[in-house]
Design a protein around this motif. Structure first.
Motif, PDB file in Angstrom:
ATOM      1  N   LEU A   1     -48.770 122.503 -56.069  1.00 11.35           N
ATOM      2  CA  LEU A   1     -49.097 123.183 -54.821  1.00 11.35           C
ATOM      3  C   LEU A   1     -49.844 124.473 -55.094  1.00 11.35           C
ATOM      4  CD1 LEU A   1     -45.622 122.752 -53.128  1.00 11.35           C
ATOM      5  CD2 LEU A   1     -47.694 121.590 -52.428  1.00 11.35           C
ATOM      6  N   CYS A   2     -50.900 124.663 -54.332  1.00 14.37           N
ATOM      7  CA  CYS A   2     -51.640 125.921 -54.366  1.00 14.37           C
ATOM      8  C   CYS A   2     -51.281 126.689 -53.095  1.00 14.37           C
ATOM      9  CB  CYS A   2     -53.133 125.624 -54.410  1.00 14.37           C
ATOM     10  SG  CYS A   2     -54.217 127.062 -54.276  1.00 14.37           S
ATOM     11  N   ALA A   3     -51.158 127.993 -53.215  1.00 13.49           N
ATOM     12  CA  ALA A   3     -50.854 128.835 -52.063  1.00 13.49           C
ATOM     13  C   ALA A   3     -51.650 130.120 -52.159  1.00 13.49           C
ATOM     14  CB  ALA A   3     -49.365 129.137 -51.985  1.00 13.49           C
ATOM     15  N   THR A   4     -51.824 130.775 -51.011  1.00 13.40           N
ATOM     16  CA  THR A   4     -52.515 132.060 -50.987  1.00 13.40           C
ATOM     17  C   THR A   4     -51.723 133.038 -50.134  1.00 13.40           C
ATOM     18  OG1 THR A   4     -53.843 131.751 -48.978  1.00 13.40           O
ATOM     19  CG2 THR A   4     -54.710 130.791 -51.000  1.00 13.40           C
ATOM     20  N   SER A   5     -51.937 134.322 -50.381  1.00 14.77           N
ATOM     21  CA  SER A   5     -51.401 135.360 -49.516  1.00 14.77           C
ATOM     22  C   SER A   5     -52.347 136.549 -49.564  1.00 14.77           C
ATOM     23  CB  SER A   5     -49.983 135.779 -49.914  1.00 14.77           C
ATOM     24  OG  SER A   5     -49.954 136.357 -51.191  1.00 14.77           O
ATOM     25  N   ALA A   6     -52.270 137.368 -48.521  1.00 17.51           N
ATOM     26  CA  ALA A   6     -53.164 138.523 -48.448  1.00 17.51           C
ATOM     27  C   ALA A   6     -52.878 139.505 -49.579  1.00 17.51           C
ATOM     28  CB  ALA A   6     -53.013 139.205 -47.096  1.00 17.51           C
ATOM     29  N   THR A   7     -51.580 139.792 -49.764  1.00 16.66           N
ATOM     30  CA  THR A   7     -51.127 140.614 -50.884  1.00 16.66           C
ATOM     31  C   THR A   7     -49.830 140.009 -51.393  1.00 16.66           C
ATOM     32  OG1 THR A   7     -49.795 142.101 -49.515  1.00 16.66           O
ATOM     33  CG2 THR A   7     -52.100 142.706 -49.848  1.00 16.66           C
ATOM     34  N   THR A   8     -49.217 140.632 -52.381  1.00 17.79           N
ATOM     35  CA  THR A   8     -47.915 140.153 -52.852  1.00 17.79           C
ATOM     36  C   THR A   8     -46.811 140.915 -52.104  1.00 17.79           C
ATOM     37  OG1 THR A   8     -48.030 141.741 -54.660  1.00 17.79           O
ATOM     38  CG2 THR A   8     -48.747 139.498 -55.128  1.00 17.79           C
ATOM     39  N   GLY A   9     -45.590 140.846 -52.597  1.00 16.31           N
ATOM     40  CA  GLY A   9     -44.483 141.507 -51.930  1.00 16.31           C
ATOM     41  C   GLY A   9     -43.976 140.652 -50.795  1.00 16.31           C
ATOM     42  N   ASN A  10     -43.952 141.173 -49.579  1.00 13.82           N
ATOM     43  CA  ASN A  10     -43.298 140.478 -48.484  1.00 13.82           C
ATOM     44  C   ASN A  10     -44.258 139.687 -47.605  1.00 13.82           C
ATOM     45  OD1 ASN A  10     -44.651 142.531 -47.289  1.00 13.82           O
ATOM     46  ND2 ASN A  10     -42.922 143.359 -46.157  1.00 13.82           N
TER      47      ASN A  10
END
Lengths: 114, 113
Positions: B90-99
């Motif tokens: 699975l590939c995933a993305t997020s704007a930043t890390t943390g919460n």
């Protein structure tokens, strides 16, 4: 350190009855908490998230969860189960500080009987 | 719709034959993650990129590597796949890390012959 415990590996309900999926967490800092759903051969879809605003969080498809700090719980509920709710559900915790990624619970498989 | 796309959805390779899985995103997120998920288990993080900064998990085997040539694309390379590497990736993305919540692709199911 952060951790998540999903208290039931399998839950079976009848269509139209309430759903309760239980999750307890441990976190050294103010946590953010998420519920994700995964249907067979699919990726994970975000159902809802708690990030220190209202303790009762409403998500998609009629799901909601309540953050209870005193009980370190974040249980997922739905008033009336639908056949399409049958899937794997993951409770996930992330700490607000630092660059830690998500910590997943072991998952709860929800079966919905007709 | 902005999304995370993984190709191919199903990949079959031979024992020991290198394989590359790809992921692209239209969310313009800074962070891209690769997870390995075996049957009836939670996803296990292999590594992630924050922009061009590569972050490997301590227990990720050396057999697994990754490349991120630009913001939109990220690749998972398995140099010499063993039978134990058969899994959903699975590939995933997020704007930043943390919460920040992560946005997942539909995964690539890898089979090893």
């Amino acid at each position: 350190a952060q951790s998540v415990t999903q208290l039931d590996s399998h839950v079976s309900v009848s269509e139209g009855t309430p759903v309760l999926l239980r999750c307890n967490y441990s976190s050294s800092y103010s946590p953010s908490l998420f519920w994700y759903v995964q249907h067979p051969n699919k990726g994970l879809q975000l159902l809802l998230k708690y990030t220190s605003a209202a303790t009762l969080v409403k998500g998609i498809n009629g799901f909601e969860a309540e953050f209870k700090k005193s009980e370190t719980s974040f249980h997922l509920t739905k008033p009336s189960a639908h056949m399409s709710d049958a899937a794997e559900y993951f409770c996930v915790v992330s700490e607000a500080r630092g660059r830690r990624a998500l910590t997943f619970g072991s998952g709860t498989r929800l079966q919905v009987q007709p | 719709d902005a999304m995370v796309i993984q190709n191919p959805r199903y990949q079959v390779t031979q024992f020991g034959k290198p394989v590359t899985l790809s992921c692209s995103q239209t969310l313009n997120h800074n962070v891209m993650y690769w997870y390995q998920q075996k049957s009836s288990q939670a996803p296990k993080l292999l590594f992630h990129y924050y922009d061009k900064d590569f972050n490997n998990e301590a227990d990720t085997p050396d057999n697994f590597q990754s490349r991120r040539p630009n913001t939109s694309f990220c690749f998972l390379d398995i140099r010499s796949p063993g039978l134990g590497d058969a899994a959903m990736y699975l590939c995933a993305t997020s704007a930043t890390t943390g919460n920040q919540p992560q946005h997942f692709g539909d995964g690539t199911r890898l089979s090893i012959l």
